[in-house]
Design a protein around this motif. Sequence first.
Motif, PDB file in Angstrom:
ATOM      1  N   LEU A 503      30.223  44.748  46.397  1.00 13.45           N
ATOM      2  CA  LEU A 503      31.039  45.939  46.141  1.00 13.45           C
ATOM      3  C   LEU A 503      32.447  45.533  45.701  1.00 13.45           C
ATOM      4  O   LEU A 503      32.996  46.074  44.732  1.00 13.45           O
ATOM      5  N   ILE A 504      33.019  44.561  46.407  1.00 20.37           N
ATOM      6  CA  ILE A 504      34.356  44.094  46.043  1.00 20.37           C
ATOM      7  C   ILE A 504      34.317  43.352  44.710  1.00 20.37           C
ATOM      8  O   ILE A 504      35.184  43.545  43.846  1.00 20.37           O
ATOM      9  N   GLY A 505      33.308  42.503  44.529  1.00 19.65           N
ATOM     10  CA  GLY A 505      33.189  41.768  43.285  1.00 19.65           C
ATOM     11  C   GLY A 505      33.035  42.691  42.090  1.00 19.65           C
ATOM     12  O   GLY A 505      33.686  42.501  41.046  1.00 19.65           O
ATOM     13  N   ALA A 506      32.191  43.713  42.214  1.00 21.03           N
ATOM     14  CA  ALA A 506      31.997  44.653  41.113  1.00 21.03           C
ATOM     15  C   ALA A 506      33.262  45.446  40.835  1.00 21.03           C
ATOM     16  O   ALA A 506      33.604  45.718  39.670  1.00 21.03           O
ATOM     17  N   THR A 507      33.983  45.828  41.887  1.00 18.19           N
ATOM     18  CA  THR A 507      35.230  46.572  41.700  1.00 18.19           C
ATOM     19  C   THR A 507      36.247  45.760  40.917  1.00 18.19           C
ATOM     20  O   THR A 507      36.876  46.240  39.971  1.00 18.19           O
ATOM     21  N   LEU A 508      36.412  44.488  41.296  1.00 13.88           N
ATOM     22  CA  LEU A 508      37.380  43.629  40.609  1.00 13.88           C
ATOM     23  C   LEU A 508      36.966  43.382  39.161  1.00 13.88           C
ATOM     24  O   LEU A 508      37.796  43.466  38.243  1.00 13.88           O
ATOM     25  N   LEU A 509      35.687  43.087  38.953  1.00 17.80           N
ATOM     26  CA  LEU A 509      35.236  42.737  37.606  1.00 17.80           C
ATOM     27  C   LEU A 509      35.219  43.934  36.663  1.00 17.80           C
ATOM     28  O   LEU A 509      35.228  43.752  35.442  1.00 17.80           O
ATOM     29  N   TYR A 510      35.191  45.138  37.197  1.00 20.95           N
ATOM     30  CA  TYR A 510      35.273  46.304  36.313  1.00 20.95           C
ATOM     31  C   TYR A 510      36.719  46.742  36.107  1.00 20.95           C
ATOM     32  O   TYR A 510      37.119  47.083  34.993  1.00 20.95           O
TER      33      TYR A 510
END
Length: 577
Positions: A503-510
């Motif tokens: 969830l955190i990784g996807a938030t940062l990468l988007y």
Amino acid sequence: MTTDTTTVKTATADTGARADLFRWIIAAGGLATVASTFMSWTYTDEFPGDLTVYGYPGGLQVLTLVAGLLTTLYALAAQDFKGLRWLAPTGTTKALRLFALGAFGTTWFTVVAIAVELGGVVNLEPGGFVAAVASAIPVAAAFQLPDDTRKARRPKELPSWAEILIIVAAFAIGLFVVTYGIDTEYAELFTGYMITAGFAIAALFKAGLMARLSALTAKYRSIAVAAAFVAAAAFPFTQNTDQFTLIAVNILIFATVALGLNIVVGLAGLLDLGYVAFLGVGAYTAALVSGTTASAFDVQFPFWASVLTGGAVSLVFGVVIGAPTLRLRGDYLAIVTLGFGEIFRITVGNLDGVSGPQVTNGPNGVPNVPDLNFFGYDFGESHTIAGFELGSYANYYLLMLLAMILVILVFSRAGSSRIGRAWVAIREDETAATAMGINGFRVKLIAFALGATLAGLAGTVQAHVQSTVVPEMYVFAGPVPPNSAFLLAAVILGGMGTISGPLIGATLLYMIPAKLQFLQDYQLLGFGIALILLMRFRPEGLIANRRAQLEYHETDQLDVPEKGLPDTGVGITKAGA
């Protein structure tokens, strides 16, 4: 002996007095940094944020103000001022260094940005120079402090209502921080936000405050889950327009698909490089049965039926693709799944009535996908709820939030079940797991099919949010997530096998590409460098489970029995103890 003892005591007293002096210097530097934000940093309002006003911080000055306050607060906590010691259960020195670096980084980024964008340091007002010097003082002093890392003491027992109130307050602060980042209106402010937030969060971890909060959420798990859901659901009510809500919707879609991939990669250990194709299968299925005039099928399914159809078709594709390929391992499996992703993209591009049957309109895709209508509730129209007007993207945000909760529930239940333990066993050593009686092929096929189904479910919503589906949306690597490379990077960056990590990784990468448009041509280079640094310094990801931390941080030293413990012939290290 007496002389030696006296010398040691004197040296200890001198060291303590020196440390106290540096802490007061840090506090003074932090207050000076705060004071500088009430001064003008530039004389022109051409720099975004209007930093020309005296007595009122604006734009990036607000971030410097927050970082300076946190630095001052932890400097006082280091002096045990008014009982502030609870802010740093495991020590203040490392946290102080990170807070000071955060204030320094944000301030100097702003000063340099003003000079670069406006054409020189002559565009700086005295407040900018004061802020630059003031923010450097805590950094210089913090690195003179001795390391005071200690084992956290057992916290004082609080009433249940007080602990619950702390959990609620923590999630409310988290909602405010995330909302502030999503609502940043220009690249300079978002960059400063990332600097401040990154150093502040790292400092709170080093201080042990986040570990203490994690213990509270584990104690009141159901309340923490409810608070997290309420905080997430409150986001669209904080927005006046749909401008930033669309970013939040896409983040939820990206994060939901990343969680599905986490089952395949994080739990089962299957390297899937074509996972975005299952998202495309669900999206194309939902678009073709939505009733749009561009569809080759004259049908219009209700929402629940299109969701089930998209999930079912993705499941079938997962089984069909997985059955002949999952007997492969490692790089061979990765190459096959990469090929599947490319085959899907090329196939939907050729089903245009010329190169193949007329099904998907080829490269033109399926446009004009209508908005969802669920029991008379039109997701494409604004609705007023409790006095708040929710736009169309807010409706889809709440829908995707429910979908994410479903995926989280499936992931958590599957991960702790018998089949989940079999996935972990296959991931760790497939040969040993097979020798223990686990049917490796069947277990991997279940993971592959479940991951494909979850991606298909997310795709059915994505088709209606984007209102069009084209082959270019489902590639291995591209400028706009989600794609297979970004999905895999989100899982690895956040932490494989965890729920909050992807969830955190996807938030940062988007968010980073969405906010920093000038990095569009260099984002793959930037993410590649970030992943290299991550593998070097934190291979277990930003959020890692205990098993991964132990695996990736093993020491090569011989185990030595602890002093005072009987030597049983088995070495016991501090980490093991």
